[in-house]
Design an enzyme around this catalytic site. Structure first.
Site, short mmCIF file in Angstrom:
data_model
loop_
_atom_site.label_atom_id
_atom_site.label_comp_id
_atom_site.label_asym_id
_atom_site.label_seq_id
_atom_site.Cartn_x
_atom_site.Cartn_y
_atom_site.Cartn_z
N ASN A 153 0.53 -0.78 0.12
CA ASN A 153 0.12 -0.05 -0.15
C ASN A 153 0.92 1.42 0.11
O ASN A 153 0.48 2.07 -0.69
CB ASN A 153 -0.98 0.39 1.18
CG ASN A 153 -0.33 -0.06 2.30
OD1 ASN A 153 0.63 -0.73 2.67
ND2 ASN A 153 -0.67 0.59 3.49
N GLY A 228 1.80 -5.59 6.67
CA GLY A 228 1.25 -6.60 6.09
C GLY A 228 0.06 -6.92 6.89
O GLY A 228 -0.79 -6.50 8.47
N GLU A 248 3.71 -4.24 12.07
CA GLU A 248 2.44 -3.59 12.32
C GLU A 248 1.66 -4.01 11.08
O GLU A 248 1.79 -4.02 9.91
CB GLU A 248 3.22 -2.53 11.28
CG GLU A 248 2.55 -0.49 11.99
CD GLU A 248 1.42 -0.99 10.47
OE1 GLU A 248 0.17 -1.32 11.21
OE2 GLU A 248 1.24 -0.92 9.94
N LEU A 249 0.57 -4.63 11.51
CA LEU A 249 -0.62 -5.27 11.20
C LEU A 249 -2.06 -4.52 10.90
O LEU A 249 -3.07 -5.43 10.49
CB LEU A 249 -0.84 -6.33 12.07
CG LEU A 249 0.48 -7.22 12.38
CD1 LEU A 249 0.09 -8.35 13.68
CD2 LEU A 249 0.66 -7.39 11.11
N CYS A 286 -3.83 1.38 6.72
CA CYS A 286 -3.78 0.88 8.14
C CYS A 286 -4.88 2.00 8.87
O CYS A 286 -4.87 1.44 10.16
CB CYS A 286 -2.89 0.67 8.86
SG CYS A 286 -2.18 -0.56 7.98
#
Length: 480
Positions: A153, A228, A248-249, A286
């Site tokens: 992204n 991801g 980092e989800l 996110c």
């Protein structure tokens, strides 16, 4: 164009025996073919990273800082070219791609500055009689080579957020870009190749996802930095419990609109910001606004304004300078988002606007009366979909934000200082933004989440800390 792009092994260009295609999400045209590293070349990259680790850790601060500053300058010089490359591979409107390049420039610039400040801490120990004449010097040293796995992204800036801190602390880094969007990382390799960094300090390996497991497991890469999807991230952490893994989800970010945010100007501002940042990057961020939790006293008025603002978002060709909302990364992603909207509608939700799909493009969508267990409410949509929910009072609003498996960032539209400090104390998220949407991020601030949104922090200095460990030097017998 249909050339086969080379990748980078230990700072040198290389090619493989196979390749895969990168296609433009908006119309499916071929952008480039990218060579896939062979097993032998992957081994060469890892071996080189291990071999150079000791040298990299002792690089003078000026050498690390000058390399990072060079990349920042070169990205700025080639900004239009890089932005167009991001749009070609990712599909985001070119105006948003330009913003991503500017942020990457800032990320490398900050890393150059932090590399010069990375000095440690001096602490007196003679606070007790037994420690008279003693001081402690605490410095941080690299844990070792970093495996940096980046998503599609933000194909440039999220790579920058892994590479720049690694170089700043003197840690070799192997970059594994997303297969959908490897071109920005490969171009970044061109700029790194212009720097006077030791061979093996960095590699860019455009591996397919199924070929990455061996890198994750390799003991020579003691740090894994992953951005991801949650299932993939947690599976990585579980598979290598002895490694230092940062994740980092993502999440399902909420914007709270409090009862004091009620003037015409306030509601117009909130509606415009919410509409913009629910749909920028086609919602593939996110911290894109997914939930709007609004006090019932202003809910109807705000909803009308949000719908108007969302319908003003121009959807279409990402190369058009006036386009606000481009395609999702591929048609499969768009089909999933559309199915989630249809599922919510079948469960009683009302679609105030949007909900249609053409190819990989989904019309910006606003929903109300959404059941709490609908996917668009409790999962991460990662698309241009917005849910509005009316509540009674701040307590109820905070409870709704916290009633989530995720906790990345939240926005709170209020001018009440008491509410602002309560939000900071009570909201179970990694960041609270007062007076704006949760989508705000400055690249030097700590960024990351709690609960299923991940562990560890990005933001240049905070990632530098994650890539390093403290080592104490005690000096004895000093005339303090």
């Amino acid at each position: 164009m249909s050339d086969v792009r080379e990748f980078w092994v230990a700072g040198r260009p290389a090619t493989g025996e196979r390749s895969f295609e990168v296609r433009h999400p908006y119309d499916g045209r071929l952008v480039a073919s990218v060579a896939v590293p062979t097993h032998g070349l992957v081994e060469s990259a890892v071996a080189a990273a291990e071999a150079v680790a000791a040298e990299a850790a002792t690089l003078p601060a000026f050498a690390r800082a000058e390399a990072l500053a060079h990349v920042a300058r070169r990205l700025a010089e080639r900004s239009d070219e890089v932005a167009r490359l991001i749009t070609a591979e990712n599909g985001k409107p070119v105006k948003w791609a330009r913003g991503e390049v500017a942020r990457a420039v800032s990320t490398f610039r900050w890393a150059a500055e932090e590399a010069r400040r990375w000095s440690g801490e001096l602490q007196r120990l003679d606070t007790d009689r037994a420690a008279a004449g003693r001081v402690a010097l605490t410095r941080r040293f690299p844990r070792g080579p970093v495996l940096a796995i980046a998503p599609f992204n933000f194909p440039l800036n999220l790579v920058a957020h892994k590479v720049a801190p690694a170089i700043a602390v003197g840690a070799p880094v192997i970059i594994k870009p997303a297969p959908k969007t490897p071109l920005s990382a490969l171009l970044l390799g061109e700029l790194l190749a212009e720097c006077d960094l030791p061979a093996g300090m960095w590699s860019v390996l455009p591996l397919l996802n199924e070929e990455t497991a061996a890198l994750v497991a390799d003991p020579r890469l003691p740090v894994v930095s992953f951005t991801g999807s949650g299932p993939v991230g947690w599976s990585i952490r579980e598979s290598v419990p002895h490694k230092h893994v940062t994740l980092e989800l993502g999440g399902n970010a909420a914007a709270i609109v409090c009862p004091d945010w009620s003037s015409e100007a306030d509601l117009d501002f909130a509606a415009t910001r919410i509409a913009t940042f629910a749909n920028y990057q086609a919602g593939q961020s996110c911290i894109s606004v997914q939930r709007v939790i609004v006090d019932r006293s202003v809910a109807d008025t705000l909803a009308e304004r949000i719908v108007t603002a969302v319908e003003a978002q121009r959807t279409g060709d990402p190369w058009d300078e006036t386009t606000d909302v481009g395609p999702l990364i591929d048609e499969a992603a768009a089909t999933r988002v559309q199915s989630w909207v249809e599922e919510a509608a079948a469960s009683g939700a009302r679609v105030l606007t949007g909900g249609a799909r053409q190819g990989a493009t989904v019309t910006p969508t606003v929903l109300v009366d959404v059941p709490a267990d609908a996917k668009v409410s409790c999962e991460e949509v990662f698309g241009p979909v917005l849910v509005i929910e009316a509540v009674d009072g701040v307590d109820a609003a905070f409870a709704r934000v916290n009633d989530s498996r995720y906790g990345l960032q939240a926005g709170v539209f209020t001018r009440d200082l008491q509410v602002a400090f309560r939000a900071h104390r009570e909201l179970e998220v990694g960041g609270v933004v007062i007076g704006d949407v949760p989508s705000y991020r400055a690249d030097q601030m700590p960024y990351g989440g709690v609960k299923e949104s991940g562990v560890g922090r990005e933001g240049v200095r905070y990632a530098m800390e994650d890539y390093t460990y403290e080592r104490v030097l005690v000096l004895t017998g000093l005339p303090l």
